[in-house]
Motif scaffolding. Structure first.
Motif, PDB file in Angstrom:
ATOM      1  N   ALA A   1       0.825  -1.202   0.000  1.00  0.00           N
ATOM      2  CA  ALA A   1       0.000   0.000   0.000  1.00  0.00           C
ATOM      3  C   ALA A   1       0.859   1.251   0.000  1.00  0.00           C
ATOM      4  CB  ALA A   1      -0.931  -0.009   1.212  1.00  0.00           C
ATOM      5  N   ALA A   2       1.932   1.247   0.780  1.00  0.00           N
ATOM      6  CA  ALA A   2       2.828   2.404   0.801  1.00  0.00           C
ATOM      7  C   ALA A   2       3.466   2.615  -0.570  1.00  0.00           C
ATOM      8  CB  ALA A   2       3.908   2.204   1.865  1.00  0.00           C
ATOM      9  N   GLU A   3       3.795   1.521  -1.223  1.00  0.00           N
ATOM     10  CA  GLU A   3       4.350   1.609  -2.580  1.00  0.00           C
ATOM     11  C   GLU A   3       3.337   2.217  -3.537  1.00  0.00           C
ATOM     12  OE1 GLU A   3       5.883  -1.554  -6.044  1.00  0.00           O
ATOM     13  OE2 GLU A   3       5.616  -2.228  -3.967  1.00  0.00           O
ATOM     14  N   GLY A   4       2.083   1.782  -3.426  1.00  0.00           N
ATOM     15  CA  GLY A   4       1.040   2.311  -4.301  1.00  0.00           C
ATOM     16  C   GLY A   4       0.767   3.783  -4.050  1.00  0.00           C
ATOM     17  N   ILE A   5       0.768   4.184  -2.782  1.00  0.00           N
ATOM     18  CA  ILE A   5       0.560   5.593  -2.447  1.00  0.00           C
ATOM     19  C   ILE A   5       1.669   6.447  -3.054  1.00  0.00           C
ATOM     20  CG2 ILE A   5       0.608   7.250  -0.539  1.00  0.00           C
ATOM     21  CD1 ILE A   5      -0.861   5.097   1.139  1.00  0.00           C
TER      22      ILE A   5
ATOM     23  N   ASP B   1       3.210  10.362  -7.095  1.00  0.00           N
ATOM     24  CA  ASP B   1       4.199  10.759  -8.091  1.00  0.00           C
ATOM     25  C   ASP B   1       3.530  11.049  -9.431  1.00  0.00           C
ATOM     26  OD1 ASP B   1       6.965  11.182  -8.913  1.00  0.00           O
ATOM     27  OD2 ASP B   1       6.735   9.354 -10.078  1.00  0.00           O
ATOM     28  N   PHE B   2       2.570  10.216  -9.809  1.00  0.00           N
ATOM     29  CA  PHE B   2       1.908  10.405 -11.099  1.00  0.00           C
ATOM     30  C   PHE B   2       0.978  11.611 -11.104  1.00  0.00           C
ATOM     31  CE2 PHE B   2       3.089   5.901 -11.891  1.00  0.00           C
ATOM     32  CZ  PHE B   2       3.759   6.107 -13.082  1.00  0.00           C
ATOM     33  N   GLN B   3       0.684  12.175  -9.942  1.00  0.00           N
ATOM     34  CA  GLN B   3      -0.106  13.399  -9.921  1.00  0.00           C
ATOM     35  C   GLN B   3       0.621  14.568 -10.583  1.00  0.00           C
ATOM     36  OE1 GLN B   3      -1.113  13.684  -5.705  1.00  0.00           O
ATOM     37  NE2 GLN B   3      -3.213  13.080  -6.129  1.00  0.00           N
ATOM     38  N   SER B   4       1.931  14.460 -10.701  1.00  0.00           N
ATOM     39  CA  SER B   4       2.685  15.509 -11.395  1.00  0.00           C
ATOM     40  C   SER B   4       2.770  15.245 -12.892  1.00  0.00           C
ATOM     41  CB  SER B   4       4.107  15.612 -10.808  1.00  0.00           C
ATOM     42  OG  SER B   4       4.833  14.415 -11.042  1.00  0.00           O
ATOM     43  N   VAL B   5       2.217  14.122 -13.344  1.00  0.00           N
ATOM     44  CA  VAL B   5       2.297  13.724 -14.753  1.00  0.00           C
ATOM     45  C   VAL B   5       0.927  13.782 -15.428  1.00  0.00           C
ATOM     46  CG1 VAL B   5       2.876  11.850 -16.350  1.00  0.00           C
ATOM     47  CG2 VAL B   5       4.279  12.223 -14.296  1.00  0.00           C
TER      48      VAL B   5
ATOM     49  N   THR C   1      -5.888  14.014 -11.335  1.00  0.00           N
ATOM     50  CA  THR C   1      -5.204  14.057 -10.042  1.00  0.00           C
ATOM     51  C   THR C   1      -6.163  13.686  -8.909  1.00  0.00           C
ATOM     52  OG1 THR C   1      -5.608  16.443  -9.795  1.00  0.00           O
ATOM     53  CG2 THR C   1      -3.523  15.771 -10.803  1.00  0.00           C
ATOM     54  N   ALA C   2      -7.443  14.001  -9.060  1.00  0.00           N
ATOM     55  CA  ALA C   2      -8.428  13.607  -8.057  1.00  0.00           C
ATOM     56  C   ALA C   2      -8.585  12.093  -8.028  1.00  0.00           C
ATOM     57  CB  ALA C   2      -9.771  14.275  -8.338  1.00  0.00           C
ATOM     58  N   CYS C   3      -8.571  11.477  -9.200  1.00  0.00           N
ATOM     59  CA  CYS C   3      -8.669  10.019  -9.256  1.00  0.00           C
ATOM     60  C   CYS C   3      -7.458   9.367  -8.601  1.00  0.00           C
ATOM     61  CB  CYS C   3      -8.814   9.554 -10.697  1.00  0.00           C
ATOM     62  SG  CYS C   3      -9.178   7.789 -10.864  1.00  0.00           S
ATOM     63  N   LEU C   4      -6.293   9.946  -8.805  1.00  0.00           N
ATOM     64  CA  LEU C   4      -5.093   9.423  -8.149  1.00  0.00           C
ATOM     65  C   LEU C   4      -5.186   9.605  -6.640  1.00  0.00           C
ATOM     66  CD1 LEU C   4      -2.471  10.681 -10.731  1.00  0.00           C
ATOM     67  CD2 LEU C   4      -3.039   8.295 -10.263  1.00  0.00           C
ATOM     68  N   ALA C   5      -5.799  10.714  -6.189  1.00  0.00           N
ATOM     69  CA  ALA C   5      -6.028  10.896  -4.755  1.00  0.00           C
ATOM     70  C   ALA C   5      -7.013   9.847  -4.235  1.00  0.00           C
ATOM     71  CB  ALA C   5      -6.561  12.297  -4.475  1.00  0.00           C
ATOM     72  N   GLU C   6      -7.969   9.469  -5.058  1.00  0.00           N
ATOM     73  CA  GLU C   6      -8.902   8.391  -4.711  1.00  0.00           C
ATOM     74  C   GLU C   6      -8.133   7.077  -4.525  1.00  0.00           C
ATOM     75  OE1 GLU C   6     -12.306   5.942  -7.153  1.00  0.00           O
ATOM     76  OE2 GLU C   6     -12.240   8.110  -7.448  1.00  0.00           O
ATOM     77  N   PHE C   7      -7.172   6.811  -5.409  1.00  0.00           N
ATOM     78  CA  PHE C   7      -6.321   5.634  -5.272  1.00  0.00           C
ATOM     79  C   PHE C   7      -5.555   5.669  -3.946  1.00  0.00           C
ATOM     80  CE2 PHE C   7      -6.221   4.207  -9.856  1.00  0.00           C
ATOM     81  CZ  PHE C   7      -6.321   2.848  -9.613  1.00  0.00           C
ATOM     82  N   VAL C   8      -5.055   6.839  -3.571  1.00  0.00           N
ATOM     83  CA  VAL C   8      -4.300   6.958  -2.313  1.00  0.00           C
ATOM     84  C   VAL C   8      -5.170   6.501  -1.145  1.00  0.00           C
ATOM     85  CG1 VAL C   8      -3.311   8.608  -0.674  1.00  0.00           C
ATOM     86  CG2 VAL C   8      -2.709   8.750  -3.108  1.00  0.00           C
ATOM     87  N   ALA C   9      -6.418   6.959  -1.127  1.00  0.00           N
ATOM     88  CA  ALA C   9      -7.324   6.552  -0.059  1.00  0.00           C
ATOM     89  C   ALA C   9      -7.581   5.046  -0.099  1.00  0.00           C
ATOM     90  CB  ALA C   9      -8.637   7.322  -0.178  1.00  0.00           C
ATOM     91  N   ASP C  10      -7.767   4.499  -1.305  1.00  0.00           N
ATOM     92  CA  ASP C  10      -7.981   3.054  -1.442  1.00  0.00           C
ATOM     93  C   ASP C  10      -6.797   2.264  -0.876  1.00  0.00           C
ATOM     94  OD1 ASP C  10     -10.416   3.461  -2.719  1.00  0.00           O
ATOM     95  OD2 ASP C  10      -9.603   3.178  -4.733  1.00  0.00           O
ATOM     96  N   PHE C  11      -5.597   2.712  -1.180  1.00  0.00           N
ATOM     97  CA  PHE C  11      -4.411   2.020  -0.672  1.00  0.00           C
ATOM     98  C   PHE C  11      -4.362   2.058   0.860  1.00  0.00           C
ATOM     99  CE2 PHE C  11      -2.500   2.523  -4.992  1.00  0.00           C
ATOM    100  CZ  PHE C  11      -2.151   1.195  -5.189  1.00  0.00           C
ATOM    101  N   ARG C  12      -4.790   3.157   1.441  1.00  0.00           N
ATOM    102  CA  ARG C  12      -4.797   3.245   2.900  1.00  0.00           C
ATOM    103  C   ARG C  12      -5.763   2.211   3.495  1.00  0.00           C
ATOM    104  NH1 ARG C  12      -1.918   6.831   5.279  1.00  0.00           N
ATOM    105  NH2 ARG C  12      -0.993   8.563   4.101  1.00  0.00           N
ATOM    106  N   VAL C  13      -6.903   2.039   2.842  1.00  0.00           N
ATOM    107  CA  VAL C  13      -7.849   1.016   3.298  1.00  0.00           C
ATOM    108  C   VAL C  13      -7.259  -0.376   3.120  1.00  0.00           C
ATOM    109  CG1 VAL C  13     -10.081  -0.064   2.853  1.00  0.00           C
ATOM    110  CG2 VAL C  13      -9.885   2.430   2.849  1.00  0.00           C
TER     111      VAL C  13
END
Length: 255
Positions: free
Chosen positions: A81-85, A90-94, A101-113
Protein backbone atom coordinates in the motif's frame (compact mmCIF):
# COMPACT_ATOMS: atom_id res chain seq x y z
CA UNK A 1 -6.23 -6.24 -19.56
CA UNK A 2 -5.27 -3.61 -22.14
CA UNK A 3 -1.70 -3.20 -20.94
CA UNK A 4 1.22 -5.59 -21.20
CA UNK A 5 1.63 -7.05 -17.74
CA UNK A 6 3.52 -10.17 -18.77
CA UNK A 7 0.63 -12.46 -17.87
CA UNK A 8 0.92 -11.73 -14.15
CA UNK A 9 -2.69 -10.56 -13.78
CA UNK A 10 -4.06 -13.83 -15.12
CA UNK A 11 -1.61 -15.77 -12.96
CA UNK A 12 -2.82 -13.81 -9.93
CA UNK A 13 -6.42 -14.72 -10.73
CA UNK A 14 -5.43 -18.37 -11.08
CA UNK A 15 -3.85 -18.13 -7.61
CA UNK A 16 -7.05 -16.62 -6.19
CA UNK A 17 -8.99 -19.56 -7.62
CA UNK A 18 -6.59 -21.92 -5.84
CA UNK A 19 -7.05 -19.94 -2.58
CA UNK A 20 -3.32 -19.15 -2.62
CA UNK A 21 -3.67 -15.53 -1.66
CA UNK A 22 -0.06 -14.67 -0.91
CA UNK A 23 0.96 -16.03 -4.30
CA UNK A 24 -1.83 -13.96 -5.83
CA UNK A 25 -0.43 -10.88 -4.09
CA UNK A 26 3.01 -11.65 -5.48
CA UNK A 27 1.75 -11.97 -9.04
CA UNK A 28 -0.40 -8.85 -8.77
CA UNK A 29 2.68 -7.03 -7.50
CA UNK A 30 4.79 -8.15 -10.44
CA UNK A 31 2.06 -7.21 -12.89
CA UNK A 32 1.54 -3.81 -11.31
CA UNK A 33 5.20 -2.93 -11.37
CA UNK A 34 5.54 -4.03 -14.97
CA UNK A 35 2.57 -1.93 -16.10
CA UNK A 36 3.84 1.12 -14.24
CA UNK A 37 7.21 0.75 -15.97
CA UNK A 38 5.96 0.03 -19.50
CA UNK A 39 2.18 0.25 -19.78
CA UNK A 40 1.99 0.18 -23.59
CA UNK A 41 4.60 0.13 -26.38
CA UNK A 42 3.68 3.64 -27.53
CA UNK A 43 3.44 5.22 -24.09
CA UNK A 44 6.00 6.77 -21.77
CA UNK A 45 4.47 6.58 -18.29
CA UNK A 46 6.13 9.86 -17.33
CA UNK A 47 4.36 11.78 -20.09
CA UNK A 48 0.78 13.11 -19.95
CA UNK A 49 -1.80 10.53 -20.99
CA UNK A 50 -5.46 11.43 -21.34
CA UNK A 51 -6.46 7.79 -20.86
CA UNK A 52 -4.36 7.13 -17.76
CA UNK A 53 -3.19 3.64 -18.65
CA UNK A 54 -0.90 3.49 -15.61
CA UNK A 55 -4.08 3.12 -13.56
CA UNK A 56 -4.08 -0.57 -14.41
CA UNK A 57 -0.69 -0.87 -12.74
CA UNK A 58 -1.94 0.90 -9.62
CA UNK A 59 -4.99 -1.36 -9.58
CA UNK A 60 -2.82 -4.48 -9.53
CA UNK A 61 -0.81 -3.11 -6.60
CA UNK A 62 -4.10 -2.36 -4.84
CA UNK A 63 -5.40 -5.87 -5.46
CA UNK A 64 -2.06 -7.19 -4.19
CA UNK A 65 -2.49 -5.34 -0.91
CA UNK A 66 -5.96 -6.82 -0.41
CA UNK A 67 -4.73 -10.31 -1.31
CA UNK A 68 -1.91 -10.05 1.23
CA UNK A 69 -4.38 -8.93 3.92
CA UNK A 70 -6.60 -11.93 3.16
CA UNK A 71 -3.53 -14.18 3.26
CA UNK A 72 -2.75 -12.93 6.75
CA UNK A 73 0.50 -11.17 5.83
CA UNK A 74 -0.45 -7.69 6.93
CA UNK A 75 3.07 -6.29 6.91
CA UNK A 76 3.43 -7.05 3.21
CA UNK A 77 0.02 -5.52 2.59
CA UNK A 78 1.15 -2.35 4.32
CA UNK A 79 4.34 -2.17 2.30
CA UNK A 80 2.47 -2.71 -0.95
CA UNK A 81 0.00 0.00 0.00
CA UNK A 82 2.83 2.40 0.80
CA UNK A 83 4.35 1.61 -2.58
CA UNK A 84 1.04 2.31 -4.30
CA UNK A 85 0.56 5.59 -2.45
CA UNK A 86 4.03 6.76 -3.46
CA UNK A 87 3.40 5.86 -7.11
CA UNK A 88 -0.05 7.50 -7.19
CA UNK A 89 1.28 10.71 -5.69
CA UNK A 90 4.20 10.76 -8.09
CA UNK A 91 1.91 10.41 -11.10
CA UNK A 92 -0.11 13.40 -9.92
CA UNK A 93 2.69 15.51 -11.39
CA UNK A 94 2.30 13.72 -14.75
CA UNK A 95 -1.40 13.14 -15.41
CA UNK A 96 -2.75 16.63 -15.79
CA UNK A 97 -6.11 16.16 -17.51
CA UNK A 98 -9.01 17.60 -15.44
CA UNK A 99 -10.05 15.12 -12.79
CA UNK A 100 -7.04 12.82 -13.12
CA UNK A 101 -5.20 14.06 -10.04
CA UNK A 102 -8.43 13.61 -8.06
CA UNK A 103 -8.67 10.02 -9.26
CA UNK A 104 -5.09 9.42 -8.15
CA UNK A 105 -6.03 10.90 -4.76
CA UNK A 106 -8.90 8.39 -4.71
CA UNK A 107 -6.32 5.63 -5.27
CA UNK A 108 -4.30 6.96 -2.31
CA UNK A 109 -7.32 6.55 -0.06
CA UNK A 110 -7.98 3.05 -1.44
CA UNK A 111 -4.41 2.02 -0.67
CA UNK A 112 -4.80 3.25 2.90
CA UNK A 113 -7.85 1.02 3.30
CA UNK A 114 -6.30 -2.01 1.60
CA UNK A 115 -3.08 -1.80 3.59
CA UNK A 116 -4.76 -1.05 6.91
CA UNK A 117 -2.67 2.12 7.20
CA UNK A 118 -5.21 4.47 8.73
CA UNK A 119 -6.14 7.94 7.56
CA UNK A 120 -8.39 6.67 4.78
CA UNK A 121 -11.35 8.84 5.76
CA UNK A 122 -9.39 12.07 5.46
CA UNK A 123 -7.85 10.84 2.20
CA UNK A 124 -11.28 10.19 0.69
CA UNK A 125 -12.43 13.65 1.81
CA UNK A 126 -9.38 15.16 0.10
CA UNK A 127 -10.16 13.26 -3.11
CA UNK A 128 -13.77 14.47 -3.04
CA UNK A 129 -12.58 18.05 -2.65
CA UNK A 130 -10.25 17.63 -5.62
CA UNK A 131 -13.15 16.34 -7.73
CA UNK A 132 -15.28 19.32 -6.73
CA UNK A 133 -12.49 21.72 -7.66
CA UNK A 134 -11.91 20.01 -11.02
CA UNK A 135 -15.60 19.85 -11.88
CA UNK A 136 -15.82 23.07 -13.87
CA UNK A 137 -13.02 21.88 -16.19
CA UNK A 138 -14.58 18.46 -16.91
CA UNK A 139 -16.64 18.48 -20.10
CA UNK A 140 -18.09 14.97 -19.80
CA UNK A 141 -17.78 13.20 -16.47
CA UNK A 142 -19.35 10.06 -17.94
CA UNK A 143 -16.62 9.82 -20.60
CA UNK A 144 -13.92 10.55 -18.03
CA UNK A 145 -15.26 7.83 -15.73
CA UNK A 146 -14.87 5.25 -18.52
CA UNK A 147 -11.17 5.94 -19.16
CA UNK A 148 -8.68 3.26 -18.07
CA UNK A 149 -7.55 5.29 -15.05
CA UNK A 150 -11.04 5.68 -13.62
CA UNK A 151 -12.14 2.15 -14.44
CA UNK A 152 -9.01 0.82 -12.75
CA UNK A 153 -9.81 2.84 -9.63
CA UNK A 154 -13.25 1.19 -9.52
CA UNK A 155 -12.09 -2.37 -10.18
CA UNK A 156 -10.86 -3.53 -6.79
CA UNK A 157 -13.85 -2.45 -4.72
CA UNK A 158 -16.05 -4.26 -7.26
CA UNK A 159 -13.90 -7.38 -7.02
CA UNK A 160 -13.96 -7.44 -3.23
CA UNK A 161 -17.70 -6.79 -3.11
CA UNK A 162 -18.67 -9.58 -5.51
CA UNK A 163 -17.05 -12.14 -3.25
CA UNK A 164 -19.63 -11.19 -0.63
CA UNK A 165 -22.59 -11.18 -3.02
CA UNK A 166 -22.62 -14.74 -4.37
CA UNK A 167 -20.39 -13.63 -7.23
CA UNK A 168 -22.87 -11.13 -8.63
CA UNK A 169 -22.25 -7.48 -9.49
CA UNK A 170 -22.56 -5.86 -6.09
CA UNK A 171 -21.44 -2.33 -6.97
CA UNK A 172 -22.85 -0.71 -10.07
CA UNK A 173 -22.13 2.48 -12.00
CA UNK A 174 -24.99 4.30 -10.30
CA UNK A 175 -23.64 3.32 -6.89
CA UNK A 176 -20.23 4.86 -7.55
CA UNK A 177 -21.33 8.05 -9.26
CA UNK A 178 -23.66 10.90 -8.48
CA UNK A 179 -27.13 11.10 -10.07
CA UNK A 180 -26.60 14.23 -12.16
CA UNK A 181 -23.69 14.38 -14.64
CA UNK A 182 -24.55 18.00 -15.39
CA UNK A 183 -22.75 18.69 -12.10
CA UNK A 184 -19.40 17.03 -12.88
CA UNK A 185 -17.71 17.82 -9.58
CA UNK A 186 -20.48 16.30 -7.51
CA UNK A 187 -20.97 13.41 -9.95
CA UNK A 188 -17.32 12.36 -9.54
CA UNK A 189 -16.91 13.27 -5.87
CA UNK A 190 -19.57 10.67 -5.10
CA UNK A 191 -16.99 8.00 -5.95
CA UNK A 192 -14.82 9.00 -3.01
CA UNK A 193 -17.74 9.42 -0.63
CA UNK A 194 -19.21 6.04 -1.54
CA UNK A 195 -15.87 4.30 -1.07
CA UNK A 196 -15.35 6.01 2.27
CA UNK A 197 -18.59 4.40 3.45
CA UNK A 198 -18.20 0.97 1.89
CA UNK A 199 -14.63 -0.05 1.07
CA UNK A 200 -13.25 -0.42 4.63
CA UNK A 201 -16.07 -2.75 5.67
CA UNK A 202 -15.78 -4.80 2.50
CA UNK A 203 -12.05 -5.31 2.98
CA UNK A 204 -12.45 -6.21 6.64
CA UNK A 205 -15.10 -8.78 5.81
CA UNK A 206 -12.90 -10.32 3.10
CA UNK A 207 -10.11 -10.58 5.66
CA UNK A 208 -12.43 -12.14 8.23
CA UNK A 209 -13.82 -14.59 5.66
CA UNK A 210 -10.34 -15.43 4.36
CA UNK A 211 -11.62 -15.13 0.81
CA UNK A 212 -10.99 -12.78 -2.11
CA UNK A 213 -13.04 -13.49 -5.21
CA UNK A 214 -11.66 -13.47 -8.71
CA UNK A 215 -12.65 -10.42 -10.76
CA UNK A 216 -15.70 -10.81 -12.93
CA UNK A 217 -14.85 -11.55 -16.55
CA UNK A 218 -17.11 -12.99 -19.25
CA UNK A 219 -19.93 -14.89 -17.59
CA UNK A 220 -22.57 -17.44 -18.50
CA UNK A 221 -25.46 -18.76 -16.46
CA UNK A 222 -26.50 -22.43 -16.62
CA UNK A 223 -23.51 -23.55 -18.65
CA UNK A 224 -24.08 -26.92 -20.31
CA UNK A 225 -20.58 -28.31 -19.91
CA UNK A 226 -19.12 -27.10 -16.60
CA UNK A 227 -20.12 -27.50 -12.96
CA UNK A 228 -18.42 -26.25 -9.80
CA UNK A 229 -16.98 -29.14 -7.75
CA UNK A 230 -17.25 -27.01 -4.60
CA UNK A 231 -20.78 -25.61 -4.63
CA UNK A 232 -22.40 -27.35 -7.60
CA UNK A 233 -23.20 -24.18 -9.53
CA UNK A 234 -23.30 -24.23 -13.34
CA UNK A 235 -22.84 -20.46 -13.59
CA UNK A 236 -19.35 -19.76 -14.92
CA UNK A 237 -16.85 -16.93 -15.11
CA UNK A 238 -14.03 -16.80 -17.65
CA UNK A 239 -11.25 -15.20 -15.62
CA UNK A 240 -7.53 -15.80 -15.40
CA UNK A 241 -6.52 -18.66 -17.69
CA UNK A 242 -9.48 -20.92 -16.97
CA UNK A 243 -13.19 -21.22 -16.32
CA UNK A 244 -14.17 -20.45 -12.75
CA UNK A 245 -17.36 -20.79 -10.79
CA UNK A 246 -19.25 -17.51 -10.91
CA UNK A 247 -20.40 -18.05 -7.34
CA UNK A 248 -17.25 -19.05 -5.41
CA UNK A 249 -14.34 -18.61 -7.90
CA UNK A 250 -13.42 -22.31 -7.76
CA UNK A 251 -12.06 -23.81 -11.02
CA UNK A 252 -14.94 -25.67 -12.67
CA UNK A 253 -14.94 -29.26 -13.86
CA UNK A 254 -16.43 -30.60 -17.08
CA UNK A 255 -19.70 -32.45 -16.59
Amino acid sequence: MNTNDGGHHDAAVDALAAREYERAGNRYTRGGRRVLADPRPDLDPFEPDEKGWIGQGLQQLLAAAVAYRVAGVGERAGRRAAEGIAAARDFQSVLDEPGQTACLAEFVADFRVAGGLGGAGDAYDAAAERYQTAGDAVDSPQALATTPLFEAAAATIKQVARGQADGEIAIKWEDLHGPDPSWPGEFLAHRARFKKQRFPGLVERAVDDGHLAAPRGTTEYNNDTHRCPNCGSTHVNWAGTGILCLRCSTPTAEK
